[in-house]
Design a protein around this motif. Structure first.
Motif, PDB file in Angstrom:
ATOM      1  N   LEU A  72       0.829  -1.208   0.000  1.00 22.02           N
ATOM      2  CA  LEU A  72       0.000   0.000   0.000  1.00 22.02           C
ATOM      3  C   LEU A  72       0.862   1.255   0.000  1.00 22.02           C
ATOM      4  O   LEU A  72       0.524   2.242  -0.649  1.00 22.02           O
ATOM      5  CB  LEU A  72      -0.941   0.017   1.207  1.00 22.02           C
ATOM      6  N   TYR A  73       1.980   1.214   0.707  1.00 25.19           N
ATOM      7  CA  TYR A  73       2.868   2.371   0.706  1.00 25.19           C
ATOM      8  C   TYR A  73       3.456   2.572  -0.688  1.00 25.19           C
ATOM      9  O   TYR A  73       3.544   3.696  -1.185  1.00 25.19           O
ATOM     10  CB  TYR A  73       3.993   2.240   1.732  1.00 25.19           C
ATOM     11  N   ASP A  74       3.841   1.465  -1.316  1.00 20.63           N
ATOM     12  CA  ASP A  74       4.406   1.559  -2.666  1.00 20.63           C
ATOM     13  C   ASP A  74       3.388   2.129  -3.648  1.00 20.63           C
ATOM     14  O   ASP A  74       3.745   2.845  -4.575  1.00 20.63           O
ATOM     15  CB  ASP A  74       4.890   0.193  -3.147  1.00 20.63           C
ATOM     16  N   ALA A  75       2.104   1.829  -3.433  1.00 22.10           N
ATOM     17  CA  ALA A  75       1.046   2.294  -4.333  1.00 22.10           C
ATOM     18  C   ALA A  75       0.658   3.752  -4.070  1.00 22.10           C
ATOM     19  O   ALA A  75       0.201   4.444  -4.976  1.00 22.10           O
ATOM     20  CB  ALA A  75      -0.184   1.406  -4.196  1.00 22.10           C
ATOM     21  N   ASP A  76       0.809   4.211  -2.842  1.00 20.24           N
ATOM     22  CA  ASP A  76       0.411   5.572  -2.465  1.00 20.24           C
ATOM     23  C   ASP A  76       1.522   6.169  -1.609  1.00 20.24           C
ATOM     24  O   ASP A  76       1.554   5.965  -0.398  1.00 20.24           O
ATOM     25  CB  ASP A  76      -0.913   5.530  -1.687  1.00 20.24           C
ATOM     26  N   THR A  81      -3.205   5.794   2.506  1.00 19.19           N
ATOM     27  CA  THR A  81      -3.897   4.510   2.349  1.00 19.19           C
ATOM     28  C   THR A  81      -3.304   3.478   3.306  1.00 19.19           C
ATOM     29  O   THR A  81      -4.031   2.717   3.944  1.00 19.19           O
ATOM     30  CB  THR A  81      -3.783   4.010   0.901  1.00 19.19           C
ATOM     31  N   GLN A  82      -1.986   3.494   3.415  1.00 19.88           N
ATOM     32  CA  GLN A  82      -1.304   2.562   4.310  1.00 19.88           C
ATOM     33  C   GLN A  82      -1.704   2.819   5.760  1.00 19.88           C
ATOM     34  O   GLN A  82      -1.965   1.889   6.518  1.00 19.88           O
ATOM     35  CB  GLN A  82       0.207   2.695   4.146  1.00 19.88           C
ATOM     36  N   LEU A  83      -1.759   4.069   6.152  1.00 20.90           N
ATOM     37  CA  LEU A  83      -2.123   4.410   7.530  1.00 20.90           C
ATOM     38  C   LEU A  83      -3.546   3.970   7.851  1.00 20.90           C
ATOM     39  O   LEU A  83      -3.821   3.439   8.931  1.00 20.90           O
ATOM     40  CB  LEU A  83      -1.962   5.910   7.770  1.00 20.90           C
ATOM     41  N   GLU A  84      -4.460   4.201   6.909  1.00 19.90           N
ATOM     42  CA  GLU A  84      -5.845   3.782   7.110  1.00 19.90           C
ATOM     43  C   GLU A  84      -5.931   2.264   7.266  1.00 19.90           C
ATOM     44  O   GLU A  84      -6.603   1.764   8.180  1.00 19.90           O
ATOM     45  CB  GLU A  84      -6.705   4.243   5.930  1.00 19.90           C
ATOM     46  N   ALA A  85      -5.232   1.535   6.400  1.00 23.34           N
ATOM     47  CA  ALA A  85      -5.251   0.071   6.479  1.00 23.34           C
ATOM     48  C   ALA A  85      -4.615  -0.407   7.777  1.00 23.34           C
ATOM     49  O   ALA A  85      -5.116  -1.332   8.422  1.00 23.34           O
ATOM     50  CB  ALA A  85      -4.532  -0.524   5.273  1.00 23.34           C
ATOM     51  N   PHE A  86      -3.513   0.237   8.179  1.00 22.60           N
ATOM     52  CA  PHE A  86      -2.863  -0.163   9.417  1.00 22.60           C
ATOM     53  C   PHE A  86      -3.769   0.082  10.616  1.00 22.60           C
ATOM     54  O   PHE A  86      -3.826  -0.727  11.535  1.00 22.60           O
ATOM     55  CB  PHE A  86      -1.529   0.564   9.636  1.00 22.60           C
ATOM     56  N   ASN A  87      -4.470   1.210  10.618  1.00 18.36           N
ATOM     57  CA  ASN A  87      -5.372   1.496  11.740  1.00 18.36           C
ATOM     58  C   ASN A  87      -6.437   0.422  11.886  1.00 18.36           C
ATOM     59  O   ASN A  87      -6.750  -0.005  13.000  1.00 18.36           O
ATOM     60  CB  ASN A  87      -6.005   2.879  11.579  1.00 18.36           C
TER      61      ASN A  87
END
Length: 131
Positions: A72-76, A81-87
């Motif tokens: 997700l980090y690589d994509a954005d 997006t990564q932070l939202e998914a991690f949360n």
């Protein structure tokens, strides 16, 4: 100016992991060191990824969950997006850890009670005082 790279030995020393661990993460495509012949050179991005992998493992995330977060980090590149998914993933894992802690506390209490009972029973059978 060129980016500072690290050898596999330097990575092992820095992160207290084995070369086998690094090769495993590379095989799972979580890390992608620069290859020069048989030599692996790890970039700043690899070091950051390894920090996240190790942290994720410590929290009990699966390698697939860690891969998804890294992807997700690589994509954005903003990281939103990564932070939202991690949360979301982190909140679920936190609830699981709290439940495990509660279960562990119950098991500890039960084992303490059983140990006290067995000491008392032993003392009764042998005529000695329970410690």
């Amino acid at each position: 100016m060129t980016e500072k790279t690290m050898t596999i030995r330097e990575m092992c020393d820095e992160f207290q992991v084995t070369a086998r661990t690094l090769r495993f993460y590379e095989a799972k495509e979580l890390l992608a060191p620069v290859r020069i012949g048989q030599k692996r050179l790890f970039t700043k991005a690899d070091r950051g990824r390894l920090k996240l992998i190790l942290r994720g493992k410590r929290f009990g995330f699966s390698l697939e969950e860690i891969r998804q977060l890294l992807d997700l980090y690589d994509a954005d590149k903003t990281g939103a997006t990564q932070l939202e998914a991690f949360n979301k993933l982190g909140a679920a894992r936190l609830e699981g850890l709290k439940a495990e802690r509660e279960d562990l506390g119950k098991a500890i209490d039960e084992l303490n009670n059983l140990l006290k009972w067995t000491k008392d029973q032993h003392a009764e059978l042998t005529g000695s005082k329970a410690a």
